[in-house]
Design a protein around this motif. Structure first.
Motif, PDB file in Angstrom:
ATOM      1  N   PRO A  37       0.828  -1.208   0.000  1.00 25.53           N
ATOM      2  CA  PRO A  37       0.000   0.000   0.000  1.00 25.53           C
ATOM      3  C   PRO A  37       0.869   1.268   0.000  1.00 25.53           C
ATOM      4  N   PRO A  38       0.418   2.312  -0.633  1.00 27.65           N
ATOM      5  CA  PRO A  38       1.235   3.533  -0.761  1.00 27.65           C
ATOM      6  C   PRO A  38       1.177   4.435   0.466  1.00 27.65           C
ATOM      7  N   ARG A  39       1.482   3.884   1.600  1.00 27.21           N
ATOM      8  CA  ARG A  39       1.398   4.647   2.845  1.00 27.21           C
ATOM      9  C   ARG A  39       2.422   5.770   2.887  1.00 27.21           C
ATOM     10  N   ASP A  40       3.555   5.543   2.232  1.00 28.41           N
ATOM     11  CA  ASP A  40       4.581   6.575   2.195  1.00 28.41           C
ATOM     12  C   ASP A  40       4.067   7.826   1.498  1.00 28.41           C
ATOM     13  N   LYS A  41       3.300   7.656   0.435  1.00 29.80           N
ATOM     14  CA  LYS A  41       2.772   8.812  -0.294  1.00 29.80           C
ATOM     15  C   LYS A  41       1.636   9.481   0.476  1.00 29.80           C
ATOM     16  N   ALA A  42       0.883   8.718   1.239  1.00 31.55           N
ATOM     17  CA  ALA A  42      -0.172   9.298   2.072  1.00 31.55           C
ATOM     18  C   ALA A  42       0.425  10.252   3.089  1.00 31.55           C
ATOM     19  N   LEU A  44       2.784  12.221   2.674  1.00 28.91           N
ATOM     20  CA  LEU A  44       3.150  13.498   2.057  1.00 28.91           C
ATOM     21  C   LEU A  44       1.990  14.488   2.041  1.00 28.91           C
ATOM     22  N   THR A  45       0.776  13.986   2.158  1.00 34.22           N
ATOM     23  CA  THR A  45      -0.396  14.869   2.105  1.00 34.22           C
ATOM     24  C   THR A  45      -1.239  14.841   3.370  1.00 34.22           C
ATOM     25  N   ASN A  46      -0.892  13.962   4.307  1.00 32.04           N
ATOM     26  CA  ASN A  46      -1.681  13.808   5.517  1.00 32.04           C
ATOM     27  C   ASN A  46      -0.779  14.012   6.728  1.00 32.04           C
ATOM     28  N   HIS A  47      -1.055  15.059   7.496  1.00 31.98           N
ATOM     29  CA  HIS A  47      -0.206  15.393   8.650  1.00 31.98           C
ATOM     30  C   HIS A  47      -0.103  14.228   9.637  1.00 31.98           C
ATOM     31  N   ARG A  48      -1.205  13.570   9.896  1.00 35.97           N
ATOM     32  CA  ARG A  48      -1.211  12.470  10.865  1.00 35.97           C
ATOM     33  C   ARG A  48      -0.292  11.335  10.404  1.00 35.97           C
ATOM     34  N   GLU A  49      -0.378  10.969   9.127  1.00 37.86           N
ATOM     35  CA  GLU A  49       0.475   9.906   8.589  1.00 37.86           C
ATOM     36  C   GLU A  49       1.948  10.333   8.567  1.00 37.86           C
ATOM     37  N   TYR A  50       2.198  11.597   8.251  1.00 37.16           N
ATOM     38  CA  TYR A  50       3.575  12.102   8.257  1.00 37.16           C
ATOM     39  C   TYR A  50       4.165  12.020   9.659  1.00 37.16           C
ATOM     40  N   GLN A  51       3.392  12.456  10.637  1.00 35.30           N
ATOM     41  CA  GLN A  51       3.871  12.418  12.016  1.00 35.30           C
ATOM     42  C   GLN A  51       4.138  10.976  12.457  1.00 35.30           C
ATOM     43  N   CYS A  80       3.695  10.140  21.702  1.00 37.50           N
ATOM     44  CA  CYS A  80       2.552  10.455  20.828  1.00 37.50           C
ATOM     45  C   CYS A  80       1.355  11.003  21.585  1.00 37.50           C
ATOM     46  N   GLN A  81       1.400  10.933  22.873  1.00 32.23           N
ATOM     47  CA  GLN A  81       0.317  11.411  23.732  1.00 32.23           C
ATOM     48  C   GLN A  81      -1.037  10.838  23.317  1.00 32.23           C
ATOM     49  N   GLY A  82      -1.034   9.543  22.996  1.00 29.73           N
ATOM     50  CA  GLY A  82      -2.271   8.839  22.691  1.00 29.73           C
ATOM     51  C   GLY A  82      -2.813   9.029  21.289  1.00 29.73           C
ATOM     52  N   LEU A  83      -2.084   9.696  20.401  1.00 32.11           N
ATOM     53  CA  LEU A  83      -2.584   9.931  19.039  1.00 32.11           C
ATOM     54  C   LEU A  83      -2.622   8.669  18.189  1.00 32.11           C
ATOM     55  N   TYR A  84      -1.767   7.707  18.492  1.00 34.22           N
ATOM     56  CA  TYR A  84      -1.675   6.476  17.709  1.00 34.22           C
ATOM     57  C   TYR A  84      -1.772   5.286  18.636  1.00 34.22           C
ATOM     58  N   ASP A  85      -2.426   4.229  18.161  1.00 35.08           N
ATOM     59  CA  ASP A  85      -2.449   3.028  18.989  1.00 35.08           C
ATOM     60  C   ASP A  85      -1.195   2.207  18.688  1.00 35.08           C
ATOM     61  N   PRO A  86      -0.827   1.304  19.578  1.00 36.86           N
ATOM     62  CA  PRO A  86       0.414   0.541  19.394  1.00 36.86           C
ATOM     63  C   PRO A  86       0.484  -0.194  18.055  1.00 36.86           C
ATOM     64  N   GLN A  87      -0.648  -0.701  17.569  1.00 36.52           N
ATOM     65  CA  GLN A  87      -0.628  -1.447  16.315  1.00 36.52           C
ATOM     66  C   GLN A  87      -0.278  -0.549  15.127  1.00 36.52           C
ATOM     67  N   GLU A  88      -0.728   0.705  15.137  1.00 34.69           N
ATOM     68  CA  GLU A  88      -0.360   1.636  14.068  1.00 34.69           C
ATOM     69  C   GLU A  88       1.152   1.856  14.046  1.00 34.69           C
ATOM     70  N   ILE A  89       1.736   1.975  15.211  1.00 32.24           N
ATOM     71  CA  ILE A  89       3.186   2.183  15.321  1.00 32.24           C
ATOM     72  C   ILE A  89       3.925   0.942  14.824  1.00 32.24           C
ATOM     73  N   ILE A  90       3.475  -0.224  15.241  1.00 32.83           N
ATOM     74  CA  ILE A  90       4.103  -1.480  14.823  1.00 32.83           C
ATOM     75  C   ILE A  90       3.994  -1.664  13.314  1.00 32.83           C
ATOM     76  N   ASP A  91       2.813  -1.391  12.753  1.00 32.78           N
ATOM     77  CA  ASP A  91       2.622  -1.541  11.311  1.00 32.78           C
ATOM     78  C   ASP A  91       3.526  -0.600  10.522  1.00 32.78           C
ATOM     79  N   MET A  92       3.636   0.636  10.967  1.00 33.18           N
ATOM     80  CA  MET A  92       4.500   1.584  10.267  1.00 33.18           C
ATOM     81  C   MET A  92       5.962   1.176  10.418  1.00 33.18           C
ATOM     82  N   GLU A  93       6.342   0.679  11.581  1.00 31.72           N
ATOM     83  CA  GLU A  93       7.713   0.217  11.774  1.00 31.72           C
ATOM     84  C   GLU A  93       8.033  -0.914  10.805  1.00 31.72           C
ATOM     85  N   LYS A  94       7.101  -1.850  10.634  1.00 32.70           N
ATOM     86  CA  LYS A  94       7.304  -2.943   9.681  1.00 32.70           C
ATOM     87  C   LYS A  94       7.497  -2.408   8.270  1.00 32.70           C
TER      88      LYS A  94
END
Length: 101
Positions: A37-42, A44-51, A80-94
């Motif tokens: 999935p093109p998460r890297d490109k998302a 570039l246009t989505n502050h939450r995904e960039y962060q 992150c002060q609760g902005l992301y759940d652990p699974q989002e962090i793990i998925d992005m790390e992968k």
């Protein structure tokens, strides 16, 4: 975000090279050719995904260059002060690790 990463490594008494590596990882991830999935490109246009990509790049740099064990729940509640759940962090790390090879 660069200032923020320097603030984090300063607060944790970690060498500033970690912040530099974090920015390098994030820049390279965001500039890579699109894949599915093109998460890297998302990011570039989505502050939450960039962060999320930036924070995860910091985690990868901490693990790779400082030899730290970084708990995703600690990152979620403290950095992150609760902005992301652990699974989002793990998925992005992968995604970042798969891309870095």
């Amino acid at each position: 975000m660069a200032t923020w990463s320097y603030d984090i490594v300063d607060a944790c008494s970690i060498p500033c090279e970690i912040a530099i590596n974090c920015m390098s990882y994030c820049d390279r991830f965001l500039s890579k050719p699109s894949t599915s999935p093109p998460r890297d490109k998302a990011a570039l246009t989505n502050h939450r995904e960039y962060q999320l990509a930036f924070i995860t790049s910091l985690i990868v740099a901490l693990k790779n260059f400082a030899g730290m064990q970084v708990d995703s729940n600690f990152v979620r509640s403290t950095i992150c002060q609760g902005l992301y759940d652990p699974q989002e962090i793990i998925d992005m790390e992968k995604e970042i690790l798969n891309w870095l090879g």
